[in-house]
Design a protein around this motif. Structure first.
Motif, PDB file in Angstrom:
ATOM      1  N   HIS A   1      -0.766   9.678  -0.383  1.00  0.00           N
ATOM      2  CA  HIS A   1      -1.591   8.273  -0.225  1.00  0.00           C
ATOM      3  C   HIS A   1      -0.265   7.392   0.418  1.00  0.00           C
TER       4      HIS A   1
ATOM      5  N   ALA B   1       1.390   2.992  -3.832  1.00  0.00           N
ATOM      6  CA  ALA B   1       0.284   4.090  -3.750  1.00  0.00           C
ATOM      7  C   ALA B   1       0.386   5.078  -4.998  1.00  0.00           C
TER       8      ALA B   1
ATOM      9  N   GLU C   1       0.647  -1.383   0.004  1.00  0.00           N
ATOM     10  CA  GLU C   1       0.170   0.082   0.062  1.00  0.00           C
ATOM     11  C   GLU C   1       0.826   1.212   0.096  1.00  0.00           C
TER      12      GLU C   1
ATOM     13  N   ALA D   1      -0.198   5.604   4.018  1.00  0.00           N
ATOM     14  CA  ALA D   1      -0.279   4.092   4.410  1.00  0.00           C
ATOM     15  C   ALA D   1       1.130   3.697   5.371  1.00  0.00           C
TER      16      ALA D   1
END
Length: 427
Positions: free
Chosen positions: A302, A297, A293, A306
């Motif tokens: 983001h 990303a 993640e 994460a």
């Protein structure tokens, strides 16, 4: 037990009894195709110079029978070649020497196809002794000609000379925008210690990848990397915009000393392995998903969220594992400042890892002592062969913009809008 019997009277008895009919058919087909290609090449050469005549009106470029048959080692086995010859009576005005026809398909010196030449250093790196080449390959190729121990020894000497010339070449005419660096440890015919290879692969402005440098170093130390980088700089190498490597390398201290303007990107391949090494096996599935993640990303924002989620999930119990991410976070996410098409290339040192994957996993050490020079030469030939199959980075046209200092946000190019003066006032 059922047995397949052929009644073809044209089939040689030796093939039916102990040989392989399929292999012989393949070799015969290869021989015929090669012969046809050589005849076509010579025919085209003669036709191209058909208008060139001597004082008596005779052609200066004509056929001249065939050369003495010779065997060529190919991936289809040993193939007998009966190459056509050309009598070229033209004289080079600049040198005064006779011009010669040189086949692009089968040069006069060629006794092995490029694929066979590519296999030899790979087998040597995997531990096959020069004494073992003939028994190992004779059954596959149908002959041991050209694979004797002295021949292999001469080849290794030639490869050492090629590697030396490569490491002394001028670098002022090339520009490497991205650079991957890694240390490769090999057990290559050495009695006392492993050979540590310092490898650098770069991306040129046109987006193509190529080997930049390959030399031996002392346990990937900072000083060994600094010596290599200083040598490259002395030979004209510019500082890369971004360098990618393992966080444990002494490379980073050397890079900051020699090319301080270059940015740093830690390899996610190595980082994930380090994080998982600090976690119990039961936590690996969830940790792998959480780490994906981050590095996968859609943008830096983001990715940071994460990271916060990963810290919340594992920080209380496994602080060391989380620290491996948070301590190097800026270097781990540096690739987000570059074109999105390049992210897949910049997150890891995969070009080096994939090239040396089989060699890294080698565990058997060959008998007898060897030398570092021989090990470097073998690795050089391995990379040289692999380099022909490397593809350019995605969106290669963007590499030049990276070198020019263009700014990218969320992986997209940020257009610059300069104010334009109109009749004494800004537009």
């Amino acid at each position: 037990m059922l047995t397949v019997v052929t009644n073809n009277e044209d089939t040689p008895a030796a093939l039916v009894v102990g040989g392989s009919l399929i292999d012989e058919i393949v070799r015969e087909g290869a021989r015929r195709m090669l012969a046809a290609a050589l005849e076509a090449e010579v025919g085209a050469y003669i036709a191209a110079h058909a208008d060139q005549l001597d004082e008596s009106g005779r052609r200066l470029v004509v056929r001249n029978g065939h050369a003495v048959p010779r065997q060529l080692l190919t991936s289809a086995g040993a193939v007998e070649v009966h190459a056509p010859r050309v009598n070229d009576k033209r004289v080079d005005e600049a040198t005064g020497e006779r011009k010669r026809f040189s086949s692009a398909i089968l040069p006069a010196w060629c006794r092995k196809s490029p694929k066979i030449t590519e296999v030899l250093p790979l087998l040597y790196l995997h531990g096959l002794s020069s004494q073992d080449f003939v028994p190992a390959l004779e059954g596959f190729l149908g002959t041991g000609a050209g694979l004797s121990a002295p021949t292999i020894t001469r080849l290794t000497t030639q490869w050492q000379d090629e590697a030396k010339r490569f490491n002394d070449r001028d670098l002022s005419s090339v520009d490497y925008v991205y650079l991957w660096a890694d240390g490769i440890h090999l057990n290559v015919r050495l009695d006392e210690e492993k050979l540590c290879l310092l490898v650098m692969i770069g991306v040129r402005v046109d987006g193509t990848k190529e080997l930049v440098a390959l030399t031996d170093g002392y346990r990937e130390s900072t000083e060994s990397w600094a010596d290599l980088l200083r040598d490259c700089k002395r030979r004209g190498m510019r500082a890369p915009v971004l360098a990618v490597g393992d966080g444990a390398l002494g490379f980073w201290g050397a890079l900051r000393e020699v090319f301080p303007e270059a940015r740093e990107q830690r390899c996610w391949f190595h980082k994930i392995a380090n994080v998982l090494g600090a976690l119990p096996r039961s936590a690996h599935p969830g940790a792998k998903k959480a780490l994906a993640e981050i590095w996968n990303a859609e943008d830096r924002d983001h990715a940071r969220r994460a990271v916060a989620a990963f810290k919340l999930a594992y920080g209380a119990k496994f602080g060391k594992a989380v620290a491996k991410i948070t301590d190097d976070l800026d270097e781990l996410l540096a690739f987000y400042d570059f074109p999105a098409e390049h992210w897949i290339h910049l997150r890891t040192t995969n070009p080096i890892e994939s090239t040396f994957a089989t060699v890294r996993h080698r565990t058997k050490v060959t008998k007898g002592p060897g030398s570092k020079a021989a090990g470097i030469a073998m690795a050089f030939k391995l990379i040289e062969a692999a380099q022909a199959r490397w593809r350019a980075v995605n969106a290669p046209h963007l590499v030049a913009l990276v070198r020019a200092g263009a700014r990218f946000e969320h992986g997209r190019l940020v257009e610059r809008h300069e104010p334009v003066a109109v009749e004494g006032r800004a537009a």
